[in-house]
Structure formats: C-alpha cells, structure tokens
Design an enzyme around this catalytic site. Structure first.
Site, mmCIF file in Angstrom:
data_model
loop_
_atom_site.group_PDB
_atom_site.id
_atom_site.type_symbol
_atom_site.label_atom_id
_atom_site.label_comp_id
_atom_site.label_asym_id
_atom_site.label_seq_id
_atom_site.Cartn_x
_atom_site.Cartn_y
_atom_site.Cartn_z
ATOM 1 N N THR A 144 0.823 -1.223 0.000
ATOM 2 C CA THR A 144 0.000 0.000 0.000
ATOM 3 C C THR A 144 0.853 1.268 0.000
ATOM 4 O O THR A 144 2.068 1.216 0.197
ATOM 5 C CB THR A 144 -0.948 0.007 1.207
ATOM 6 O OG1 THR A 144 -0.196 -0.334 2.378
ATOM 7 C CG2 THR A 144 -2.064 -0.985 1.030
ATOM 8 N N SER A 171 1.052 8.864 4.929
ATOM 9 C CA SER A 171 0.484 8.792 3.591
ATOM 10 C C SER A 171 1.617 9.119 2.625
ATOM 11 O O SER A 171 2.175 10.213 2.677
ATOM 12 C CB SER A 171 -0.648 9.800 3.432
ATOM 13 O OG SER A 171 -1.039 9.855 2.083
ATOM 14 N N ARG A 172 1.977 8.163 1.762
ATOM 15 C CA ARG A 172 3.128 8.379 0.879
ATOM 16 C C ARG A 172 2.742 9.128 -0.397
ATOM 17 O O ARG A 172 3.589 9.413 -1.213
ATOM 18 C CB ARG A 172 3.766 7.031 0.513
ATOM 19 C CG ARG A 172 4.214 6.254 1.725
ATOM 20 C CD ARG A 172 5.077 5.070 1.358
ATOM 21 N NE ARG A 172 5.332 4.273 2.567
ATOM 22 C CZ ARG A 172 4.669 3.187 2.904
ATOM 23 N NH1 ARG A 172 3.718 2.739 2.101
ATOM 24 N NH2 ARG A 172 4.938 2.538 4.003
ATOM 25 N N VAL A 173 1.447 9.386 -0.588
ATOM 26 C CA VAL A 173 0.994 10.002 -1.836
ATOM 27 C C VAL A 173 0.112 11.213 -1.584
ATOM 28 O O VAL A 173 0.242 12.242 -2.230
ATOM 29 C CB VAL A 173 0.181 8.975 -2.688
ATOM 30 C CG1 VAL A 173 -0.299 9.631 -3.971
ATOM 31 C CG2 VAL A 173 1.026 7.762 -3.019
#
Length: 507
Positions: free
Chosen positions: A343, A369-371
């Site tokens: 994810t 949250s990487r995005v």
C-alpha cells in the site's frame, strides 16, 4: 488390446459421432473426492484456471488446482449436496460478477446475487472477477484529494483519488468506523454532481454486523451511491476468498467509465485465512504461519488494481482502503507486513490511544500517507504542515512531564497547545466534517485562539464556531471550498470571524 487413454477417448468420440451425438468428453469429468468445500475431478482436460464448473444440485465451483491427473475445485455452495461419482461439467467461462449502476443501493454476495430481498439485480454488463492490473503508462500521478471528513486524517494523513491507504490496528479500535465515515462523507460530492461511488466489501463478518453497517449507511443517505458485497462468516471459504476481487471489478466499472470509486476491503486478514484454509485442503505446500507461498500475490494483485487512469483513458480512479487486523499491535506479523509493503501508506489505530478516549485513535507516529500530500488542498497544507511534528513532540514532552520536574514557561505553553490540538482532532462517529470547517477549527487551534478556552469547552467551541460561520461567514467558507487556498483576502475574513466569535464565546 492395450489402448492408451487418448485413443479410448477418440474411439468414444467417433462412436458418438456415428450416432449423431456431439459431446466433447473432455468437457465432462467425474468427481473422485469431495469434502470440506473442496472437490477433486478427473477428466476435465481443457479446463482453465478460475473457470466456473457446474456440479449436481445447482452447486457451482471454481477450478484452482490444475494437476496432471485431476482438477482441484473449490465449491461455492453446500458440499453435502455433491457426492463422489457425480459428474462435473465445464461452463467455458471464467468466474464473472455483474457490474454497473444497477448495483448501487444493493447488498449482494460475491457472485452478484442479491441478499437484501429487493428482487433480482438487472445488470447489463459483467466483468471477470480477476482482471489484470493496468501498467504504469496507463496511469497518472494521484492529484485529487479524497476527503474522509475526519480532521486527523485529512490534515495529517491525506488520501488522494487512486491511492491505496491501509487501515490497520487491533480489533475494536475503530477501523470500520473510519471507512464508513469516508463513505458517508462522499454524500456532498454526490449531491454536487461529482460522485465518488463506494463499494464496501465485508469479508468473514457476522451477518448482524453487516446489517448494522448497511443500516447506518441507509440512515446517513449513503446507500444511493454505495454497493455492499457481503461474504459472511457463515459463508464457505471460497466466497470469502473471491469477495474482494468481485468488489474490485464493480469498482473498475466506474473507474473505466471516467468516474471515481472508493472501495473498502473489511478485512483482508480474514480473506488470507480463507485462502489458507482452501490451500491446505487442496494440498498446496504450507509456508510461514501455514500460509501458502503465494499469499503475498493474493493481496498484491488485488491492490494493484486501484489506480488513477491517464487522461487518454478518461481519468477515472479507484481508491482502496484495505483493513488489516493486528494482534496486540504487532505490525511485524506476516500478513500486516505484506500489505504494508503493497500500500501507499497506513493509518495505524492504537488501542491505548483508543482506551484513553481519543477517537479516531490514530497513532501519528507510525501513520503515514506516501501520496496524499500531493493531492492535499493548499489551504489544508498551509495550516496542517507542522501539525504532525507538533503532535509527535507533544507526545514526547507529555511522557517527560510525567516525571513531575519543574517546567519552564515555553514548555508548559507547548504542552497546553498539544492538549488543545489533541482535543480538536477528536471526532464522533458518523459526523464527517467539510474541508472548510476543518480548516477553520484547525486554524483557530494553530494560531492560538483556543489558548484561553478551557480544554473541556473545546468541543462546544467547535460546534458553535461551525454554526457561527454558517450564519455569518458562509461566503468565506464557500471561497475556501471553491479555491482550495487560504489567500490573503479569505484569511483576513477568517481571522476577523474568529476574533469576534472567540471574544463572544469567552465572555
């Protein structure tokens, strides 16, 4: 005469043709073993993997193990209705599920059959449950925010349309509550004509729990843009195994038609258990924790299907919120580490924070949250930029302050501000908040408007502030919502509104 098997088959075919009977013997097989929801069939030579197989008494199965002398089939129905020696027929079709707008507002099983007593589903299209994920060239970066309506998530762990954000934590820490709030929060977008269609996939849960979720969605008016796919705890393991793939296909229909969809898999731990059960019964070699070797691929091929499509393909998106249940907060167990690595970030819910009365119980330290930051509105980014760091520092200071040593003025001020921010980020279930209202209350907290307000009065302050802004400053709220920015003009308006409201509230 010593005939080989294929010679016997060709002889039989020849005899049948002589009698004008056209039957392909390789399309029909004999059940050699049945038990525990699994059957072995000999004679189905040309069968495909994941093909639907018809058995007696209206029981269907899916071919999973293709071996040299037999086929391992998992049964979707009651295995006691099938016995050894019965015939099994190929259907020539990979397992499919109905898709389309006709499913909205319905509760169906993973094969698309209705469970809500509202009659048959009259869908015009169907997709295979297993579809290949699109390649990199058919996607584009995540650029649009997907608002959950939860202050702690939209400010610090933002989610973008097309992202895969894991919700992870022990049982009873509010994982489903976050997912349901995110679905309910899409109601305004639906009314505004920019709908995010939602699919809630319930895997291995009690039927009463699913009924309660459906009831909450109906009460909130969210069922008109939602599909519920339910494979309950009492359903066979194969149904629990295919449920997420069926839900993903329903979501892909919207994505492929230039629309936006959000899918919740609740939860993938139970799907992995169902897959382990099937694999062991099919005599596949067990690996770590008795899971089969391809259990990583089970979830990776599912979650890879979520994406934001390129403009050439219509720019639709499918956002995934998979749920994973940990035991005693152990994120280093097999299935949690697998899904964390697939994810684009995780929202970690901590039982200690939950028991301390902070809801949602998000642990800011290991949630990420990487995005979504790339898709976050500029207004929220400008306010919440340092919020994560401040909260992490507050947690450390709080632990240090417990020793009771004398603290200087600035440390006490920092501790007080931290407590205020924790209080602000608390939120009740099923009351998602618009982005502009979130920005207003966070702005008040960050800029010190709440320093003089007692901690016990903060929720009252927040409630009354939302009402005050709605009555007196709706233009400012609309301006922040439409532009997504906090420019000089609307920031001044917000400041003067907060000044006058805070004075009235404190007096």
């Amino acid at each position: 005469m010593d005939f080989k098997t294929d010679e016997i088959v060709s002889l039989l075919k020849e005899q049948l043709q002589n009698h004008n009977v056209d039957i392909d013997v390789s399309e029909v097989g004999e059940i050699t073993y049945v038990g525990d929801g699994v059957a072995r069939v000999s004679g189905l030579e040309n069968i495909m993997s994941s093909e639907l197989v018809e058995l007696p008494n209206n029981v269907f199965g899916m071919a999973l193990n293709l071996e040299t002398d037999n086929v391992g089939i998992v049964l979707f129905g009651n295995s006691s209705l099938v016995k050894e020696g019965d015939t099994a027929k190929r259907t020539g079709k990979i397992v499919e599920v109905p898709v389309g707008d006709e499913l909205l507002g319905r509760v169906v099983n993973p094969l698309g059959q209705p469970l809500d007593g509202k009659g048959a589903v009259s869908a015009k299209k169907s997709y295979q449950i297993e579809r290949k994920a699109l390649g990199v060239m058919q996607r584009q970066p995540v650029v649009e925010p997907l608002q959950t309506g939860l202050k702690s998530i939209d400010s610090m762990i933002p989610i973008g349309r097309g992202q895969r954000e894991l919700i992870i934590g022990d049982r009873q820490t509010g994982k489903t509550a976050i997912a349901i709030d995110a679905i309910i929060n899409q109601k305004d977008a639906f009314k505004a004509g920019d709908p995010v269609y939602c699919i809630y996939v319930a895997i291995g849960q009690k039927a009463s729990t699913v009924a309660r979720v459906v009831n909450e969605l109906e009460k909130a008016g969210a069922m008109e843009y939602t599909i519920v796919v339910a494979a309950n705890a009492s359903d066979p393991a194969p149904m629990q195994y295919i449920a997420p793939y069926a839900g993903a296909s329903m979501g892909e229909y919207f994505r492929d038609n230039s629309k936006h969809a959000l899918i919740v898999y609740d939860d993938l731990t139970k799907q992995a258990s169902a897959y382990r059960q099937m694999s062991l019964l099919l005599r596949r070699p067990p690996g770590r924790e008795a899971y089969p070797g391809d259990v990583f691929y089970l979830h990776s091929r599912l979650l890879e299907r979520s994406s934001k499509l390129s403009d050439d393909l219509g720019g639709g998106s499918l956002t995934a919120l998979p749920v994973i249940e940990t035991q005693e907060g152990d994120v280093s167990a097999y299935i949690p580490t697998n899904v964390i690595s697939i994810t684009d970030g995780q929202i970690f819910l901590d039982s200690d924070i939950f028991n301390a009365g902070v809801r949602p119980a998000v642990d800011v330290g290991i949630s990420v949250s990487r995005v979504g930051g790339a898709a976050q509105t500029k207004a929220m980014k400008s306010i919440a930029g340092t919020l994560r760091l401040d909260l992490a520092q507050f947690r450390e200071l709080e632990a240090f302050a417990k020793f009771g040593s004398d603290l200087d003025e600035s440390t006490l001020q920092q501790l007080n501000r931290g407590k205020i921010m924790v209080e602000i980020l608390k939120q009740n279930q099923y009351v998602p908040m618009s982005v502009a209202n979130q920005i207003a209350i966070l702005y008040a907290g960050v800029k010190g408007y709440l320093d003089e307000v007692g901690i016990e009065n903060i929720s009252k302050y927040e409630k009354e502030l939302v009402e005050y802004l709605s009555a007196n400053n709706q233009n400012t709220i609309d301006s922040i919502t439409s532009s997504g920015k906090l420019d000089d003009a609307n920031e001044k308006e917000l400041q003067s509104a907060l000044d006058s409201f805070t004075k009235t509230f404190n007096s």
